[in-house]
Design an enzyme around this catalytic site. Structure first.
Site, PDB file in Angstrom:
ATOM      1  N   LYS A   1       1.972   1.286   7.528  1.00  0.00           N
ATOM      2  CA  LYS A   1       2.708   2.064   8.554  1.00  0.00           C
ATOM      3  C   LYS A   1       1.935   2.139   9.877  1.00  0.00           C
ATOM      4  O   LYS A   1       1.606   3.216  10.368  1.00  0.00           O
ATOM      5  CB  LYS A   1       3.035   3.471   8.049  1.00  0.00           C
ATOM      6  CG  LYS A   1       3.944   3.494   6.835  1.00  0.00           C
ATOM      7  CD  LYS A   1       4.432   4.902   6.521  1.00  0.00           C
ATOM      8  CE  LYS A   1       5.309   4.973   5.302  1.00  0.00           C
ATOM      9  NZ  LYS A   1       4.609   4.775   4.023  1.00  0.00           N
TER      10      LYS A   1
ATOM     11  N   ALA B   1       1.187   2.327  13.738  1.00  0.00           N
ATOM     12  CA  ALA B   1       1.939   3.164  14.695  1.00  0.00           C
ATOM     13  C   ALA B   1       1.215   3.300  16.028  1.00  0.00           C
ATOM     14  O   ALA B   1       1.302   4.340  16.674  1.00  0.00           O
ATOM     15  CB  ALA B   1       2.176   4.544  14.077  1.00  0.00           C
TER      16      ALA B   1
ATOM     17  N   ASP C   1       1.327  -0.980   2.516  1.00  0.00           N
ATOM     18  CA  ASP C   1       2.189  -0.006   3.199  1.00  0.00           C
ATOM     19  C   ASP C   1       1.366   0.748   4.250  1.00  0.00           C
ATOM     20  O   ASP C   1       1.112   1.931   4.120  1.00  0.00           O
ATOM     21  CB  ASP C   1       2.743   0.938   2.118  1.00  0.00           C
ATOM     22  CG  ASP C   1       3.710   1.976   2.648  1.00  0.00           C
ATOM     23  OD1 ASP C   1       4.068   1.913   3.831  1.00  0.00           O
ATOM     24  OD2 ASP C   1       4.095   2.844   1.838  1.00  0.00           O
TER      25      ASP C   1
HETATM   26  O1  S5P Z   1      10.205   6.751   3.972  1.00  0.00           O
HETATM   27  C1  S5P Z   1       9.347   6.393   3.184  1.00  0.00           C
HETATM   28  C2  S5P Z   1       8.627   5.210   3.374  1.00  0.00           C
HETATM   29  C3  S5P Z   1       7.704   4.828   2.423  1.00  0.00           C
HETATM   30  S1  S5P Z   1       6.996   3.267   2.578  1.00  0.00           S
HETATM   31  N1  S5P Z   1       9.126   7.101   2.053  1.00  0.00           N
HETATM   32  C4  S5P Z   1       8.204   6.745   1.111  1.00  0.00           C
HETATM   33  O2  S5P Z   1       8.075   7.438   0.099  1.00  0.00           O
HETATM   34  N2  S5P Z   1       7.430   5.610   1.326  1.00  0.00           N
HETATM   35  C5  S5P Z   1       6.351   5.243   0.379  1.00  0.00           C
HETATM   36  O3  S5P Z   1       6.938   4.938  -0.890  1.00  0.00           O
HETATM   37  C6  S5P Z   1       5.323   6.324   0.133  1.00  0.00           C
HETATM   38  O4  S5P Z   1       4.246   6.209   1.027  1.00  0.00           O
HETATM   39  C7  S5P Z   1       4.896   6.079  -1.307  1.00  0.00           C
HETATM   40  O5  S5P Z   1       3.850   5.118  -1.344  1.00  0.00           O
HETATM   41  C8  S5P Z   1       6.126   5.455  -1.955  1.00  0.00           C
HETATM   42  C9  S5P Z   1       6.972   6.441  -2.754  1.00  0.00           C
HETATM   43  O6  S5P Z   1       6.265   6.946  -3.845  1.00  0.00           O
HETATM   44  P1  S5P Z   1       6.934   7.851  -4.973  1.00  0.00           P
HETATM   45  O7  S5P Z   1       5.788   8.186  -5.861  1.00  0.00           O
HETATM   46  O8  S5P Z   1       7.517   9.051  -4.300  1.00  0.00           O
HETATM   47  O9  S5P Z   1       7.978   6.993  -5.645  1.00  0.00           O
END
Ligand code: S5P
Length: 272
Positions: A96, A98, A94
């Site tokens: 991202k 940019a 992941d």
């Molecule tokens: O919009 C986003 C995009 C991503 S990839 N919101 C997110 O939370 N993520 C990723 O998903 C974030 O970087 C993290 O690794 C994961 C969510 O983690 P959680 O612990 O909140 O479920």
């Protein structure tokens, strides 16, 4: 009218993709009855591998943030790749990306992490324009890798909305589906007629069965809301699974999310 992609099985959708990673992911989803991706956001290689061994049987994909791992090494990446074959899942770094095309191609291929050498799938913000896709695809396509564009985000107050989201969709369509296979989004952003003609994968973070959010703006919805109501294809769960205390409990929680996500998918297939 349900979106056409939500009425097809994951297995049948594999045939609609030429990208090898998209095909493999959809086949794994069908075979393992899993639309669950676990996001393993912990800071040592030992912890990452421990969690992956526990959740591996329940997931179609493991998501990493390699830059948060204190002792990252290419030997660790080799072990992750080995586990991805043994336990049958796709690896999603992941990252991202940019930046401009030339910079991202270097960030993707080189440096300490050499992401393209071990990660099947990665993602990029469409913000810099189509050059970001060209830069990444010059590295990723020869390796059979795939890319998602971030068309939306889960965090409160984010700017990826409205016209930005529509432009992300258009950028993907113009780039073609050789490398871009879908989106990070909160719903089916491929809703206009031109987009519906192709099969795009929607992968969705911000998923939790208990918490509604965190103190830093994250917002959670349940697997059912994400898969059945919003028509997304893959649920991405981080702290809701690896944050549970106890090794056995982590395994059990992953299985619980797999079942929740799969039942929501089976229910949506029944709609006409
Ligand atoms: O919009 C986003 C995009 C991503 S990839 N919101 C997110 O939370 N993520 C990723 O998903 C974030 O970087 C993290 O690794 C994961 C969510 O983690 P959680 O612990 O909140 O479920």
């Amino acid at each position: 009218m349900p979106h056409p992609a939500t009425l097809k099985t994951y297995g049948s959708r594999a045939e609609l993709h030429s990208n090898p990673t998209a095909k493999r992911l959809l086949e794994i989803m069908q075979r393992k009855k899993s639309n669950l991706c676990v996001s393993v956001d912990v800071t040592t290689t030992a912890e990452v591998l421990e969690i992956v061994r526990r959740v591996g049987p329940s997931v179609c994909m493991v998501k990493t943030h390699c830059d948060v791992i204190d002792d990252f090494s290419l030997a660790f990446a080799d072990e992750l790749v080995r586990l991805s074959k043994e336990l049958d899942f796709v690896i999603f770094e992941d990252r991202k990306f940019a930046d401009i095309g030339n910079t991202v191609s270097l960030q993707y291929s080189s440096g300490t992490h050499r992401i393209a050498s071990w990660s099947d799938l990665t993602n990029a913000h469409p913000l810099p324009g189509p050059g970001i896709i060209s830069g990444l695809s010059s590295v990723g396509v020869p390796l059979g890798r795939a890319l998602l564009l971030l068309a939306e985000m889960s965090s409160k107050g984010n700017l990826a909305t409205g016209q930005y989201t529509r432009d992300a969709m258009r950028m993907a369509r113009e780039a073609g589906r050789e490398f871009v296979i879908g989106f990070i989004a909160m719903r089916r952003v491929d809703e206009d007629d031109a987009a519906k003609a192709d099969d795009w994968l929607i992968m969705t973070p911000g998923v939790g069965l208990v918490a509604k959010g965190d103190k830093l703006g994250q917002q959670y919805r349940t697997p059912r809301e994400v898969v059945l109501e919003s028509g997304c294809d893959v649920i991405i769960v981080g702290r809701g699974i690896y944050g549970i205390q106890g090794e056995e409990a982590v395994r059990a929680e992953a299985e619980r999310y797999r079942v929740e996500g799969w039942e929501a998918y089976e229910e949506r297939l029944k709609r006409t």
